[in-house]
Write an enzyme that holds these catalytic residues in place. Sequence first.
Site, PDB file in Angstrom:
ATOM      1  N   THR A 176      48.770  24.989 -57.918  1.00 14.96           N
ATOM      2  CA  THR A 176      48.748  24.192 -56.690  1.00 14.96           C
ATOM      3  C   THR A 176      47.314  24.060 -56.185  1.00 14.96           C
ATOM      4  O   THR A 176      46.383  24.627 -56.756  1.00 14.96           O
ATOM      5  CB  THR A 176      49.595  24.851 -55.577  1.00 14.96           C
ATOM      6  N   TYR A 198      42.008  37.198 -47.855  1.00 17.84           N
ATOM      7  CA  TYR A 198      43.241  36.609 -48.389  1.00 17.84           C
ATOM      8  C   TYR A 198      44.265  37.698 -48.712  1.00 17.84           C
ATOM      9  O   TYR A 198      45.437  37.601 -48.324  1.00 17.84           O
ATOM     10  CB  TYR A 198      42.938  35.784 -49.635  1.00 17.84           C
ATOM     11  N   LYS A 218      48.148  38.478 -46.982  1.00 17.87           N
ATOM     12  CA  LYS A 218      49.403  38.527 -47.735  1.00 17.87           C
ATOM     13  C   LYS A 218      50.081  39.890 -47.590  1.00 17.87           C
ATOM     14  O   LYS A 218      51.317  39.973 -47.584  1.00 17.87           O
ATOM     15  CB  LYS A 218      49.142  38.187 -49.203  1.00 17.87           C
TER      16      LYS A 218
END
Length: 333
Positions: free
Chosen positions: A242, A205, A209
């Site tokens: 989220t 991850y 990014k």
Amino acid sequence: MWLLQVLVPLLRLYMCGIKVLVYQMFNKSFTLPVLPKQNGRVAIVTGGTRGMGLETARHLAGLGMHVIVAGNERDEGREAVGKIYEEGCKGKVEFVFVDLTSLQSVRQFVQAFKSRGLPLHVLVNNAGTMLVPETRTVDGFEFHFALNYLGHFLLTNLLLDVLKKSARPGCCSRIINMSSATHYAGVVDMEDLNRRVCYSSHGAYSQSKLALVLFTYYLQEQLTAGGFPVTVNAVDPGMVDTALYNNLWTLAQAMKKPVAKILFRTPAEGASTAIYVAAAAEMEGVGGCYVYNGQKTRSSDLSYDSQLQAELWKKSCELTGFREAWRASDGHR
């Protein structure tokens, strides 16, 4: 050795998270200023069916834009469009299917978009996933790398010609890449971008990014050198409540819930910086920036490594089969 390769990325990522939470504890979320109307302008927002993507699409449509919500959940997409229209948006909004983990799907999406003859003024590369178990896409890529970065790399490059043609003097087209503070913990392993040697969801991850920031800087440099009226910026939304966090370990999930209510940003707050970069007059002609909480911020030292930027670009072209004809077509090399 294996433990270190898994444990170190995990600790680095959670340390980034703690730093962000401390910041959010003592600093208010960025408040959007009054933005100029965007009537007649067209935007594509990936992952626009929920969370920050939905808030971005909603706000841009409210400014009068024609917003294309791009995502891989048709029912969710139709529901998102319905919600935006129910609020009486002044623009137009529609859902178009694309699976960013499939290079073929990305190409089909671009081909369908171009066949309509629409201009494109804003591209918000928002879609993403976080901490999923080891998974390979249909093209054989690691899932985070494919969805968060590689799919957006191809999408952006295939749409560059339209973005350039849609701009006019004093009104650049804009590309916004949704990165994260976790990029500070990221390491790009050019010999193992797909994390086959030793898989760490945290490392994968963070790498995806960081790749987005490296991509942002390299692309802006090429566009500036070519004199093209397109700006590219990376945005950091902070820690936002989220569905991205649904893949946390059970213990982390339990700890996250009470903390999120107090310290996490809402999806609307998280989307505010991306909306600002996409539409604010102050951001006209401004590119190659990392923007956090409405402010230009220094990204990780590694993200400014020009050699790494160029190596990742070249490798990404190879992996996606993309040829840089967009430079040659305008007489630039």
